[in-house]
Design an enzyme around this catalytic site. Sequence first.
Site, PDB file in Angstrom:
ATOM      1  CB  SER A  86      42.574  43.899  34.056  1.00  0.00           C
ATOM      2  OG  SER A  86      43.731  43.188  34.478  1.00  0.00           O
ATOM      3  CE  LYS A  87      39.989  42.301  27.274  1.00  0.00           C
ATOM      4  NZ  LYS A  87      40.277  42.543  25.848  1.00  0.00           N
ATOM      5  NE  ARG A  88      47.033  42.320  36.498  1.00  0.00           N
ATOM      6  CZ  ARG A  88      46.602  43.566  36.437  1.00  0.00           C
ATOM      7  NH1 ARG A  88      46.342  44.098  35.254  1.00  0.00           N
ATOM      8  NH2 ARG A  88      46.444  44.286  37.520  1.00  0.00           N
ATOM      9  CG  HIS A  89      42.918  39.787  37.790  1.00  0.00           C
ATOM     10  ND1 HIS A  89      42.915  41.118  37.427  1.00  0.00           N
ATOM     11  CD2 HIS A  89      43.840  39.671  38.770  1.00  0.00           C
ATOM     12  CE1 HIS A  89      43.783  41.778  38.172  1.00  0.00           C
ATOM     13  NE2 HIS A  89      44.354  40.926  38.992  1.00  0.00           N
ATOM     14  N   GLY A  90      41.784  36.498  34.412  1.00  0.00           N
ATOM     15  CA  GLY A  90      40.964  35.388  33.932  1.00  0.00           C
ATOM     16  C   GLY A  90      39.615  35.838  33.423  1.00  0.00           C
TER      17      GLY A  90
END
Length: 466
Positions: free
Chosen positions: A241-245
């Site tokens: 997801s977005k939290r992984h970059g």
Amino acid sequence: MSLPVVTRFAPSPTGFLHIGGARTALFNWLYARANGGTFLLRIEDTDRARSTPEATQAILDGMTWLGLDHDGDVISQFERADRHAEVANQLLAEGKAYKCFATQEEIAAFRDAARAEGKSTLFRSPWREADASTYPDAPYVVRIKAPQSGQTVIKDQVQGDVTISNEQLDDMVLLRGDGTPVYMLAVVVDDHDMGVTHVIRGDDHLNNAARQMMIYDAMGWDVPVWAHIPLIHGEDGKKLSKRHGALGAQEYQAMGYPAAGMRNYLARLGWSHGDDEFFTDAQALEWFDLGGIGKSPARFDVKKLQNLCGQHMAQIDDAALQQEIGAYLSAADLPAITIAHMDGLRAALPFVKERSKTFPELLDKAQFILTDRPITTDEKAAKALDPVSRGILKQLTPHLQSVSWDRDSLEVVLNDFAASQDTKFGKLAGPLRAALAGRAVTPSVFDMMLVLGRDETLARLEDAAI
């Protein structure tokens, strides 16, 4: 005789090509190309609020960067809405679907009552077998008549046989109250009309397969070969997801990863050929099959991506590498390299690409040829140009004016000069790096001298010796 392979990639235009979608596209492309088949592209643009030309272009740009060429024109799902409705109405006419006049309030009340009684909340419409003479003058949806007993078996090339009890299947809506077709209907009709033989997609669609098979069966159409591939997880084991970059293919292009390395890495995310990690496009096309796809989610590992990209960078043809560097600069919104500097970069590539994993790394190593005199030295390099070192460089210059400009000759001259100064070449290297590149960390001094040429090398040494 089996049908020619036809695969498709059918993304929703969300503004970029998600890295998971890029892998799905790659698997479909590889399977089609490996089997002499056809790879189609369909944009599932029925959500008009999100489906902009810019969003679609972002998908096309991402696929272009990855080298995933599709056959034929791009197909718009939205533009085929009349065909989708035609199929629903055919099923309605054949008694395989029905008009349901149940309101949202009635459906909610049914589910509340079922929940209170501890029963299944799967909605069973009272209109399934109703006589047309009892139809009210009211809005309705069109529902397919789902099988109410027995089992549906999804024969999946990755997951194996997946059995679902038909009691778990509801009478799925085909047409909404305003007459527009739902996504589940559109996908089946499009895949059938496009002649898709193999549906290779994320395993989050696995449950959809059982519901979509109802439409295939009701229409008497051949069911495609299913291959539901595990999703990609982040390094923490959670769904990417977005939290992984960075998530978009173009973001990775803008970060400077070579497309060949990204293709190699994405292919290895969930698919394997023995213990092979690094492979070329030709090898991937020769080896790829659905049997090599694993059932477990793959973890996105940036270090592995960089390692593979470094190996590909070292093997990419210099002319192709130059083109991709230009595309990278454009994607990253950075200034283009001038023609004069590009000529110098071409000469430097054999010396700087070997240990570079990304284009920013490569261009950083090639900085010595991409800068003009007078050379600006960084703080660490400036320390190497003390008065003593400047004097040594001034003494060195005459020794380089008539030497043959090849590596062996330069090594002899520089080592002999270092010996004459009662030191080793290593002590001479620091001032030379500072003079030639303005940095303390650079490619080999000899590599830089060969790329710069005699005149530019001497000019930079003379500048530094002042």
